[in-house]
Write a protein that holds these residues in place. Structure first.
Motif, mmCIF file in Angstrom:
data_model
loop_
_atom_site.group_PDB
_atom_site.id
_atom_site.type_symbol
_atom_site.label_atom_id
_atom_site.label_comp_id
_atom_site.label_asym_id
_atom_site.label_seq_id
_atom_site.Cartn_x
_atom_site.Cartn_y
_atom_site.Cartn_z
ATOM 1 N N GLN A 100 0.844 -1.210 0.000
ATOM 2 C CA GLN A 100 0.000 0.000 0.000
ATOM 3 C C GLN A 100 0.874 1.254 0.000
ATOM 4 N N LYS A 101 1.938 1.218 0.793
ATOM 5 C CA LYS A 101 2.859 2.362 0.859
ATOM 6 C C LYS A 101 3.535 2.575 -0.506
ATOM 7 N N LEU A 102 4.017 1.500 -1.102
ATOM 8 C CA LEU A 102 4.629 1.615 -2.426
ATOM 9 C C LEU A 102 3.627 2.137 -3.446
ATOM 10 N N LEU A 103 2.405 1.655 -3.386
ATOM 11 C CA LEU A 103 1.383 2.094 -4.331
ATOM 12 C C LEU A 103 1.169 3.602 -4.237
ATOM 13 N N ARG A 104 1.134 4.147 -3.037
ATOM 14 C CA ARG A 104 0.974 5.600 -2.891
ATOM 15 C C ARG A 104 2.146 6.345 -3.541
ATOM 16 N N GLU A 105 3.350 5.793 -3.431
ATOM 17 C CA GLU A 105 4.522 6.405 -4.061
ATOM 18 C C GLU A 105 4.417 6.313 -5.590
ATOM 19 N N LEU A 106 3.993 5.165 -6.087
ATOM 20 C CA LEU A 106 3.849 4.989 -7.532
ATOM 21 C C LEU A 106 2.712 5.848 -8.082
ATOM 22 N N ASP A 107 1.648 6.018 -7.295
ATOM 23 C CA ASP A 107 0.553 6.902 -7.708
ATOM 24 C C ASP A 107 1.094 8.284 -8.059
ATOM 25 N N LEU A 108 1.992 8.791 -7.243
ATOM 26 C CA LEU A 108 2.540 10.130 -7.478
ATOM 27 C C LEU A 108 3.281 10.196 -8.814
ATOM 28 N N LEU A 109 3.960 9.124 -9.166
ATOM 29 C CA LEU A 109 4.660 9.083 -10.457
ATOM 30 C C LEU A 109 3.666 9.066 -11.616
ATOM 31 N N VAL A 110 2.594 8.306 -11.461
ATOM 32 C CA VAL A 110 1.563 8.252 -12.504
ATOM 33 C C VAL A 110 0.855 9.601 -12.612
ATOM 34 N N TYR A 111 0.591 10.240 -11.474
ATOM 35 C CA TYR A 111 -0.039 11.567 -11.504
ATOM 36 C C TYR A 111 0.874 12.575 -12.208
ATOM 37 N N SER A 112 2.169 12.442 -12.010
ATOM 38 C CA SER A 112 3.117 13.327 -12.678
ATOM 39 C C SER A 112 3.057 13.128 -14.198
ATOM 40 N N ALA A 113 2.985 11.882 -14.634
ATOM 41 C CA ALA A 113 2.854 11.599 -16.067
ATOM 42 C C ALA A 113 1.552 12.198 -16.604
ATOM 43 N N ASP A 114 0.483 12.087 -15.821
ATOM 44 C CA ASP A 114 -0.811 12.649 -16.210
ATOM 45 C C ASP A 114 -0.697 14.164 -16.381
ATOM 46 N N ASP A 115 -0.019 14.817 -15.432
ATOM 47 C CA ASP A 115 0.165 16.268 -15.522
ATOM 48 C C ASP A 115 0.985 16.648 -16.750
ATOM 49 N N GLN A 116 2.003 15.861 -17.055
ATOM 50 C CA GLN A 116 2.810 16.132 -18.247
ATOM 51 C C GLN A 116 1.967 15.992 -19.517
ATOM 52 N N LEU A 117 1.179 14.925 -19.562
ATOM 53 C CA LEU A 117 0.352 14.663 -20.736
ATOM 54 C C LEU A 117 -0.652 15.788 -20.977
ATOM 55 N N LEU A 118 -1.236 16.285 -19.903
ATOM 56 C CA LEU A 118 -2.344 17.236 -20.015
ATOM 57 C C LEU A 118 -1.927 18.685 -19.774
ATOM 58 N N ALA A 119 -0.643 18.963 -19.830
ATOM 59 C CA ALA A 119 -0.130 20.302 -19.526
ATOM 60 C C ALA A 119 -0.775 21.397 -20.376
#
Length: 146
Positions: A100-119
């Motif tokens: 669960q802890k790792l997933l929260r860390e990976l979520d942040l990386l995916v959210y960053s990719a989302d922000d890059q995509l939708l900039a």
């Protein structure tokens, strides 16, 4: 020169999907985890423990490939596999607190990719795009599908 399909949504969505996958892959490349690790952990966190075969089907992964990914995740104590009390041949997979802890860390990386995509989009445009894309998904693939 303009591509013959440059005004067709199926082509555009396909190209955007490839770009999005590259962005996610680039984010995850900062650590030892793969996109499949993220998918497994997210599925277990969101939908609960699952029999390995069901998890493979849910994630559209080859069952033998899933076993390899689960071996990696289990070795790091991110998931645990237990025998199914109703059928000893089956294994039930569950995410651990460490997972669960790792997933929260990976979520942040995916959210960053989302922000890059939708900039290039405004916050309202992002919401509209997400809502429209969810509407054209097959029912079984919609975010609110059980």
């Amino acid at each position: 020169m303009t591509h013959r399909l440059s005004d067709r949504v199926v082509w555009l969505v396909g190209r955007v999907s490839l770009h999005a996958q590259r962005l996610v892959q680039d984010q995850l490349a900062t650590g030892p985890h793969r996109k499949q690790h993220y998918g497994i952990l997210a599925s277990l966190a969101d939908r609960g423990p699952a029999v390995q075969a069901q998890l493979a089907d849910r994630l559209q992964l080859d069952r033998s490939d899933l076993v390899s990914f689960l071996d990696e995740l289990e070795a790091a104590r991110y998931v645990v596999r237990r025998g199914d009390p109703d059928d000893r041949r089956r294994k039930i997979v569950a995410i651990t607190p460490r997972g669960q802890k790792l997933l929260r860390e990976l979520d942040l990386l995916v959210y960053s990719a989302d922000d890059q995509l939708l900039a290039a989009l405004s916050p309202d445009e992002r919401v509209t795009l997400a809502r429209l894309l969810a509407r054209v998904l097959p029912d079984a693939d919609r975010p609110d599908a059980g």
